[in-house]
Enzyme design. Structure first.
Site, PDB file in Angstrom:
ATOM      1  N   ASP A 298     -21.459  -6.645  27.785  1.00 35.27           N
ATOM      2  CA  ASP A 298     -21.204  -6.665  29.231  1.00 35.27           C
ATOM      3  C   ASP A 298     -19.740  -6.908  29.561  1.00 35.27           C
ATOM      4  O   ASP A 298     -19.223  -6.374  30.547  1.00 35.27           O
ATOM      5  CB  ASP A 298     -22.039  -7.764  29.892  1.00 35.27           C
ATOM      6  CG  ASP A 298     -23.527  -7.622  29.630  1.00 35.27           C
ATOM      7  OD1 ASP A 298     -23.912  -6.727  28.856  1.00 35.27           O
ATOM      8  OD2 ASP A 298     -24.303  -8.409  30.188  1.00 35.27           O
TER       9      ASP A 298
ATOM     10  N   TYR B  49     -30.465  -0.021  17.590  1.00 30.79           N
ATOM     11  CA  TYR B  49     -29.805  -1.176  18.211  1.00 30.79           C
ATOM     12  C   TYR B  49     -28.843  -1.769  17.203  1.00 30.79           C
ATOM     13  O   TYR B  49     -29.241  -2.399  16.227  1.00 30.79           O
ATOM     14  CB  TYR B  49     -30.872  -2.190  18.629  1.00 30.79           C
ATOM     15  CG  TYR B  49     -30.402  -3.347  19.483  1.00 30.79           C
ATOM     16  CD1 TYR B  49     -29.055  -3.597  19.751  1.00 30.79           C
ATOM     17  CD2 TYR B  49     -31.334  -4.226  20.031  1.00 30.79           C
ATOM     18  CE1 TYR B  49     -28.648  -4.659  20.527  1.00 30.79           C
ATOM     19  CE2 TYR B  49     -30.946  -5.308  20.826  1.00 30.79           C
ATOM     20  CZ  TYR B  49     -29.604  -5.519  21.067  1.00 30.79           C
ATOM     21  OH  TYR B  49     -29.223  -6.580  21.842  1.00 30.79           O
TER      22      TYR B  49
ATOM     23  N   ILE C 198     -26.236  -1.220  28.946  1.00 31.09           N
ATOM     24  CA  ILE C 198     -27.449  -2.036  28.806  1.00 31.09           C
ATOM     25  C   ILE C 198     -26.994  -3.456  28.508  1.00 31.09           C
ATOM     26  O   ILE C 198     -26.283  -3.681  27.520  1.00 31.09           O
ATOM     27  CB  ILE C 198     -28.350  -1.535  27.668  1.00 31.09           C
ATOM     28  CG1 ILE C 198     -28.822  -0.100  27.921  1.00 31.09           C
ATOM     29  CG2 ILE C 198     -29.561  -2.457  27.492  1.00 31.09           C
ATOM     30  CD1 ILE C 198     -29.618   0.508  26.761  1.00 31.09           C
TER      31      ILE C 198
ATOM     32  N   SER D 101     -33.136  -8.876  23.037  1.00 30.81           N
ATOM     33  CA  SER D 101     -32.593 -10.225  22.856  1.00 30.81           C
ATOM     34  C   SER D 101     -32.685 -11.026  24.151  1.00 30.81           C
ATOM     35  O   SER D 101     -33.171 -12.152  24.163  1.00 30.81           O
ATOM     36  CB  SER D 101     -31.135 -10.139  22.400  1.00 30.81           C
ATOM     37  OG  SER D 101     -31.010  -9.330  21.251  1.00 30.81           O
ATOM     38  N   THR D 102     -32.208 -10.441  25.246  1.00 31.60           N
ATOM     39  CA  THR D 102     -32.246 -11.122  26.541  1.00 31.60           C
ATOM     40  C   THR D 102     -33.679 -11.361  26.991  1.00 31.60           C
ATOM     41  O   THR D 102     -33.974 -12.376  27.630  1.00 31.60           O
ATOM     42  CB  THR D 102     -31.499 -10.289  27.596  1.00 31.60           C
ATOM     43  OG1 THR D 102     -30.162 -10.050  27.142  1.00 31.60           O
ATOM     44  CG2 THR D 102     -31.465 -10.990  28.945  1.00 31.60           C
TER      45      THR D 102
ATOM     46  N   LYS E 102     -27.727   1.720  20.906  1.00 29.48           N
ATOM     47  CA  LYS E 102     -27.285   0.642  21.793  1.00 29.48           C
ATOM     48  C   LYS E 102     -26.206  -0.089  21.030  1.00 29.48           C
ATOM     49  O   LYS E 102     -26.476  -0.787  20.053  1.00 29.48           O
ATOM     50  CB  LYS E 102     -28.453  -0.284  22.141  1.00 29.48           C
ATOM     51  CG  LYS E 102     -28.094  -1.423  23.088  1.00 29.48           C
ATOM     52  CD  LYS E 102     -29.331  -2.252  23.397  1.00 29.48           C
ATOM     53  CE  LYS E 102     -29.055  -3.358  24.418  1.00 29.48           C
ATOM     54  NZ  LYS E 102     -28.188  -4.421  23.896  1.00 29.48           N
TER      55      LYS E 102
ATOM     56  N   GLY F 233     -23.345  -2.120  24.954  1.00 32.65           N
ATOM     57  CA  GLY F 233     -24.163  -3.310  25.071  1.00 32.65           C
ATOM     58  C   GLY F 233     -23.393  -4.606  25.216  1.00 32.65           C
ATOM     59  O   GLY F 233     -23.992  -5.677  25.228  1.00 32.65           O
TER      60      GLY F 233
END
Length: 314
Positions: free
Chosen positions: A198, A145, A213, A56-57, A171, A196
């Site tokens: 943050d 994910y 991650i 995604s990032t 993830k 996942g």
């Protein structure tokens, strides 16, 4: 591309702070290979523990398959086996995902990852078939994910997927961290979990996550390395302080054009990551970027965060 490279790391080597790496584009949207090499090298020098590519990032769904492959080739070449590399290969069609997975293995990646197939309401059986087919296409471990944007993977489906040979982790990008402990208890302690979210890294680690991650490890990896250290030492008070500092930065950034702000911050740290592809917004002019920098200075001073990473040198 050169002959197939062999993976150097196992799934157990993925731990610590792993940036979901941004992808460098010019303002006109072209992929910039030179900037990609530079930002990868910079993060290696800053001590990150691995990379997660084209997720995604990394704006993976904004790129063609060929562009995604090129990102993987460049990063694997720059990394040269110094840290493990995981490649997000997700696409709607199994056919395209298998192609990306096979390429990732040939390029030297150490693991693959994928969101479930998106857009159509695929049944749990179809999702399971997707992961089974993709995982069987390479010898690399697969990390599922879990993120609401791509469709829900509930505990029952995750348990089913964990029984597929080669699927070795998840993830976990969701706030329901109590489920991380349940994964470790019911699926098994060897099934790897990567937190996942943050803003919830401390919580993820507390509930048993094996590593982190995420997006903000592109700009403040050192802060999170200290957080991991504090959690490993059982110093919850220190970890809480570090998480709160990180969260202040995260929540302020989310009020900006977040993806573009992250890339501009990387440029301020000497690793220009370029711009985002439209329809994301960008800080396109010097005036816009100067205003962004001024906003971060004011934020820094109001919150006494002058000792943290990029904020120190603004």
């Amino acid at each position: 591309m050169k002959a197939m490279a062999m993976a150097k790391y196992s799934i157990n080597d993925f731990k610590g702070v792993i940036p979901a790496l941004v992808t460098a584009f010019d303002l006109d949207g072209r992929f910039n290979e030179e900037l990609m090499r530079g930002l990868t090298t910079s993060l290696l020098h800053r001590g990150v523990d691995g990379f997660y590519l084209t997720g995604s990032t990394g704006e993976g769904f904004m790129m063609s398959a060929e562009e995604r492959m090129r990102v993987v080739e460049i990063v694997c070449e720059v990394v040269a086996g110094r840290v493990p590399v995981m490649v997000h290969v997700g696409a709607i069609s199994t056919y395209q995902t298998v192609s990306l997975a096979e390429h990732a293995e040939a390029a030297g990646a150490d693991a693959i990852s994928s969101v479930p197939p998106i857009y159509w309401p695929f049944s749990p059986a179809q999702v399971a078939n997707y992961y089974t087919d993709v995982t069987a296409s390479t010898s690399l471990p697969m990390v599922v994910y879990k993120i609401a944007l791509a469709g829900e993977i509930g505990f029952e489906l995750l348990t089913r997927l964990a029984a597929v040979p080669g699927i070795e982790g998840v993830k976990y990008t969701a706030p329901t961290h109590f489920e991380i402990a349940r994964i470790k208890r019911e699926i098994g302690p060897d099934f790897r979990v990567f937190s996942g979210a943050d803003e919830m890294a401390m919580s993820g680690l507390a509930f048993g996550a094996d590593g982190l991650i995420g997006s903000f490890y592109n700009i403040i990896p050192e802060l999170y390395a200290k957080l991991v250290e504090a959690m490993d030492a059982g110093n919850l008070t220190e970890a809480k302080v570090l998480q709160e500092r990180a969260n202040a930065i995260i929540f302020f950034t989310l009020k900006q054009y977040p993806m573009s702000a992250v890339k501009r911050i990387m440029a301020w740290q000497g690793a220009d990551a370029g711009y985002c592809r439209k329809p994301f917004d960008n800080y396109e002019t010097r005036e816009q970027e100067a205003a962004l920098k001024a906003a971060y200075r004011a934020f820094r001073d109001e919150n006494n965060l002058g000792e943290i990473g990029f904020l120190t040198d603004l």
